[in-house]
Design a protein around this motif. Structure first.
Motif, PDB file in Angstrom:
ATOM      1  N   ALA A 103       1.006  -1.266   0.129  1.00 23.41           N
ATOM      2  CA  ALA A 103       0.039   0.032  -0.015  1.00 23.41           C
ATOM      3  C   ALA A 103       0.923   1.267   0.066  1.00 23.41           C
ATOM      4  O   ALA A 103       1.757   1.468   0.828  1.00 23.41           O
ATOM      5  CB  ALA A 103      -0.897   0.108   1.280  1.00 23.41           C
ATOM      6  N   ASN A 104       0.499   2.180  -0.810  1.00 24.48           N
ATOM      7  CA  ASN A 104       1.132   3.615  -1.060  1.00 24.48           C
ATOM      8  C   ASN A 104       0.169   4.258  -1.205  1.00 24.48           C
ATOM      9  O   ASN A 104      -0.237   4.618  -2.555  1.00 24.48           O
ATOM     10  CB  ASN A 104       2.203   3.341  -2.018  1.00 24.48           C
ATOM     11  N   LEU A 105      -0.494   4.962  -0.331  1.00 29.44           N
ATOM     12  CA  LEU A 105      -1.654   5.713  -0.502  1.00 29.44           C
ATOM     13  C   LEU A 105      -1.517   7.275  -0.022  1.00 29.44           C
ATOM     14  O   LEU A 105      -0.992   7.544   1.083  1.00 29.44           O
ATOM     15  CB  LEU A 105      -2.937   5.056   0.238  1.00 29.44           C
ATOM     16  N   THR A 106      -2.164   8.103  -0.561  1.00 30.16           N
ATOM     17  CA  THR A 106      -2.425   9.424   0.090  1.00 30.16           C
ATOM     18  C   THR A 106      -4.105   9.634   0.190  1.00 30.16           C
ATOM     19  O   THR A 106      -4.978   9.351  -0.713  1.00 30.16           O
ATOM     20  CB  THR A 106      -1.896  10.690  -0.703  1.00 30.16           C
ATOM     21  N   ILE A 107      -4.383  10.091   1.398  1.00 32.80           N
ATOM     22  CA  ILE A 107      -5.725  10.284   1.705  1.00 32.80           C
ATOM     23  C   ILE A 107      -6.113  11.728   1.794  1.00 32.80           C
ATOM     24  O   ILE A 107      -5.238  12.398   2.309  1.00 32.80           O
ATOM     25  CB  ILE A 107      -6.195   9.347   3.055  1.00 32.80           C
ATOM     26  N   PHE A 108      -6.992  11.977   0.975  1.00 28.27           N
ATOM     27  CA  PHE A 108      -7.358  13.465   0.958  1.00 28.27           C
ATOM     28  C   PHE A 108      -8.532  13.829   1.038  1.00 28.27           C
ATOM     29  O   PHE A 108      -9.558  13.045   0.805  1.00 28.27           O
ATOM     30  CB  PHE A 108      -6.618  14.109  -0.438  1.00 28.27           C
ATOM     31  N   ASN A 109      -8.936  15.073   1.280  1.00 32.04           N
ATOM     32  CA  ASN A 109     -10.512  15.527   1.564  1.00 32.04           C
ATOM     33  C   ASN A 109     -10.529  16.903   0.650  1.00 32.04           C
ATOM     34  O   ASN A 109      -9.818  17.622   0.685  1.00 32.04           O
ATOM     35  CB  ASN A 109     -10.406  16.159   3.239  1.00 32.04           C
ATOM     36  N   THR A 110     -11.566  16.702  -0.285  1.00 33.28           N
ATOM     37  CA  THR A 110     -11.872  17.670  -1.232  1.00 33.28           C
ATOM     38  C   THR A 110     -12.464  19.068  -0.685  1.00 33.28           C
ATOM     39  O   THR A 110     -12.593  19.821  -1.390  1.00 33.28           O
ATOM     40  CB  THR A 110     -12.268  17.115  -2.461  1.00 33.28           C
ATOM     41  N   ASP A 111     -13.060  18.587   0.201  1.00 41.29           N
ATOM     42  CA  ASP A 111     -14.148  19.956   0.996  1.00 41.29           C
ATOM     43  C   ASP A 111     -13.552  20.631   2.160  1.00 41.29           C
ATOM     44  O   ASP A 111     -14.038  21.562   2.635  1.00 41.29           O
ATOM     45  CB  ASP A 111     -15.366  19.286   1.362  1.00 41.29           C
ATOM     46  N   GLU A 112     -12.239  20.050   2.717  1.00 40.94           N
ATOM     47  CA  GLU A 112     -11.875  20.672   3.950  1.00 40.94           C
ATOM     48  C   GLU A 112     -11.289  22.025   3.965  1.00 40.94           C
ATOM     49  O   GLU A 112     -10.537  22.359   2.877  1.00 40.94           O
ATOM     50  CB  GLU A 112     -10.881  19.970   4.671  1.00 40.94           C
ATOM     51  N   GLU A 113     -11.794  23.214   4.499  1.00 39.01           N
ATOM     52  CA  GLU A 113     -11.190  24.607   4.311  1.00 39.01           C
ATOM     53  C   GLU A 113     -10.291  24.783   5.545  1.00 39.01           C
ATOM     54  O   GLU A 113     -10.514  24.302   6.489  1.00 39.01           O
ATOM     55  CB  GLU A 113     -12.387  25.543   4.398  1.00 39.01           C
ATOM     56  N   TRP A 114      -9.006  25.661   5.055  1.00 40.49           N
ATOM     57  CA  TRP A 114      -7.952  25.812   6.001  1.00 40.49           C
ATOM     58  C   TRP A 114      -7.287  26.833   5.592  1.00 40.49           C
ATOM     59  O   TRP A 114      -7.522  27.286   4.407  1.00 40.49           O
ATOM     60  CB  TRP A 114      -7.063  24.390   6.007  1.00 40.49           C
ATOM     61  N   THR A 115      -6.541  27.361   6.399  1.00 42.92           N
ATOM     62  CA  THR A 115      -5.815  28.682   6.305  1.00 42.92           C
ATOM     63  C   THR A 115      -4.404  28.315   5.915  1.00 42.92           C
ATOM     64  O   THR A 115      -3.827  27.724   7.176  1.00 42.92           O
ATOM     65  CB  THR A 115      -6.050  29.836   7.273  1.00 42.92           C
ATOM     66  N   TYR A 116      -3.716  28.706   5.191  1.00 41.07           N
ATOM     67  CA  TYR A 116      -2.428  28.476   5.012  1.00 41.07           C
ATOM     68  C   TYR A 116      -1.707  29.651   5.552  1.00 41.07           C
ATOM     69  O   TYR A 116      -1.404  30.631   5.087  1.00 41.07           O
ATOM     70  CB  TYR A 116      -2.193  28.349   3.246  1.00 41.07           C
ATOM     71  N   SER A 117      -1.255  29.213   6.823  1.00 41.20           N
ATOM     72  CA  SER A 117      -0.454  30.331   7.607  1.00 41.20           C
ATOM     73  C   SER A 117       1.015  29.814   7.839  1.00 41.20           C
ATOM     74  O   SER A 117       1.344  28.604   7.446  1.00 41.20           O
ATOM     75  CB  SER A 117      -1.076  30.203   8.808  1.00 41.20           C
ATOM     76  N   ASP A 118       1.715  30.484   8.587  1.00 38.55           N
ATOM     77  CA  ASP A 118       3.135  30.139   8.806  1.00 38.55           C
ATOM     78  C   ASP A 118       3.412  28.704   9.504  1.00 38.55           C
ATOM     79  O   ASP A 118       4.111  27.978   8.993  1.00 38.55           O
ATOM     80  CB  ASP A 118       3.794  31.242   9.640  1.00 38.55           C
ATOM     81  N   LYS A 119       2.523  28.697  10.414  1.00 41.14           N
ATOM     82  CA  LYS A 119       2.371  27.197  11.100  1.00 41.14           C
ATOM     83  C   LYS A 119       2.141  26.044  10.391  1.00 41.14           C
ATOM     84  O   LYS A 119       2.466  24.850  10.629  1.00 41.14           O
ATOM     85  CB  LYS A 119       1.476  27.299  12.256  1.00 41.14           C
ATOM     86  N   GLU A 120       1.500  26.144   9.050  1.00 42.63           N
ATOM     87  CA  GLU A 120       1.168  25.490   8.060  1.00 42.63           C
ATOM     88  C   GLU A 120       2.498  24.701   7.114  1.00 42.63           C
ATOM     89  O   GLU A 120       2.328  23.996   6.558  1.00 42.63           O
ATOM     90  CB  GLU A 120      -0.071  25.342   7.229  1.00 42.63           C
ATOM     91  N   VAL A 121       3.231  25.856   7.152  1.00 44.32           N
ATOM     92  CA  VAL A 121       4.417  25.682   6.052  1.00 44.32           C
ATOM     93  C   VAL A 121       5.255  24.489   6.420  1.00 44.32           C
ATOM     94  O   VAL A 121       5.855  24.467   7.636  1.00 44.32           O
ATOM     95  CB  VAL A 121       5.066  26.904   5.835  1.00 44.32           C
ATOM     96  N   ARG A 122       5.458  23.486   5.579  1.00 49.46           N
ATOM     97  CA  ARG A 122       6.388  22.305   6.039  1.00 49.46           C
ATOM     98  C   ARG A 122       7.708  22.496   5.113  1.00 49.46           C
ATOM     99  O   ARG A 122       8.654  21.760   5.706  1.00 49.46           O
ATOM    100  CB  ARG A 122       5.564  21.022   5.228  1.00 49.46           C
ATOM    101  N   SER A 123       7.695  23.361   4.332  1.00 53.20           N
ATOM    102  CA  SER A 123       9.073  23.752   3.914  1.00 53.20           C
ATOM    103  C   SER A 123       9.980  24.603   4.775  1.00 53.20           C
ATOM    104  O   SER A 123       9.601  25.203   5.712  1.00 53.20           O
ATOM    105  CB  SER A 123       9.030  24.488   2.541  1.00 53.20           C
ATOM    106  N   LYS A 124      11.389  24.662   4.557  1.00 50.66           N
ATOM    107  CA  LYS A 124      12.244  25.350   5.183  1.00 50.66           C
ATOM    108  C   LYS A 124      12.144  26.937   4.958  1.00 50.66           C
ATOM    109  O   LYS A 124      12.650  27.572   5.503  1.00 50.66           O
ATOM    110  CB  LYS A 124      13.805  24.896   4.967  1.00 50.66           C
ATOM    111  N   SER A 125      11.317  27.083   3.917  1.00 55.06           N
ATOM    112  CA  SER A 125      11.216  28.432   3.522  1.00 55.06           C
ATOM    113  C   SER A 125       9.586  29.039   3.437  1.00 55.06           C
ATOM    114  O   SER A 125       8.823  27.946   3.450  1.00 55.06           O
ATOM    115  CB  SER A 125      11.593  28.701   2.075  1.00 55.06           C
ATOM    116  N   LYS A 126       9.340  29.958   3.558  1.00 53.19           N
ATOM    117  CA  LYS A 126       7.977  30.497   3.270  1.00 53.19           C
ATOM    118  C   LYS A 126       7.514  31.443   2.251  1.00 53.19           C
ATOM    119  O   LYS A 126       6.658  32.226   2.466  1.00 53.19           O
ATOM    120  CB  LYS A 126       7.690  31.212   4.760  1.00 53.19           C
ATOM    121  N   ASN A 127       8.333  31.303   1.268  1.00 54.16           N
ATOM    122  CA  ASN A 127       8.027  32.071  -0.088  1.00 54.16           C
ATOM    123  C   ASN A 127       6.778  31.509  -1.027  1.00 54.16           C
ATOM    124  O   ASN A 127       7.048  31.052  -1.843  1.00 54.16           O
ATOM    125  CB  ASN A 127       9.459  32.127  -0.933  1.00 54.16           C
TER     126      ASN A 127
END
Length: 156
Positions: A103-127
């Motif tokens: 198994a190699n799966l990604t589970i996603f939700n097409t309806d969830e609303e969220w705000t992309y904020s600094d705390k959501e950034v997974r990258s080492k950068s925020k550009n």
């Protein structure tokens, strides 16, 4: 400078043509310009800023909002262009859901609303031009190599 990328952003007519190409099969793959840069690299005059934005954190949401939700592409077309076709082009095995396969799966939700904020950034950068925006749809978990990993940021 968080919208400076190569190739650069285009007109709405160009965007519409790209979407048409995705829908009719002329364009095979959806990818990101995931090019993180340090804050000090991007906080300069536009002409001196490097090209690129962080794209992986928001790729599913933007694809969902711009292509899937308005009916420009079906879920099958989106997954083909994000998951299947890149692997075919690179001669990589395409994961399958069937008996005997790991198994190699990604589970996603097409309806969830969220705000992309600094705390959501997974990258080492925020550009990212999407910081501070409300997005719709997100990956909620993955199952890979026998492990289920939930997106912990969703619970906060």
């Amino acid at each position: 400078t968080n919208v400076k990328m190569h190739p650069p952003l285009r007109t709405q007519d160009d965007v519409d043509s790209m979407i048409e190409g995705l829908a009719d099969g002329t364009i095979d793959v959806i990818c990101t310009d995931h090019a993180p840069h340090a804050i000090e690299e991007k906080e300069v005059e536009f002409i001196y800023a490097p090209n690129g934005i962080t794209g992986l954190d928001t790729a599913w949401s933007i694809t969902n909002m711009r292509l899937l939700k308005p009916g420009k592409l079906t879920i099958e077309q989106v997954l083909e262009k994000i998951v299947v076709n890149p692997r075919k082009i690179l001669n990589l095995k395409v994961p399958a859901i069937k008996v005997g396969e790991k198994a190699n799966l990604t589970i996603f939700n097409t309806d969830e609303e969220w705000t992309y904020s600094d705390k959501e950034v997974r990258s080492k950068s925020k550009n990212s031009p999407y910081l501070g925006n409300t997005l719709t749809g997100r990956a909620t978990a993955i199952y890979n190599r026998g492990r289920f990993v939930e997106n912990k940021l969703r619970a906060q």
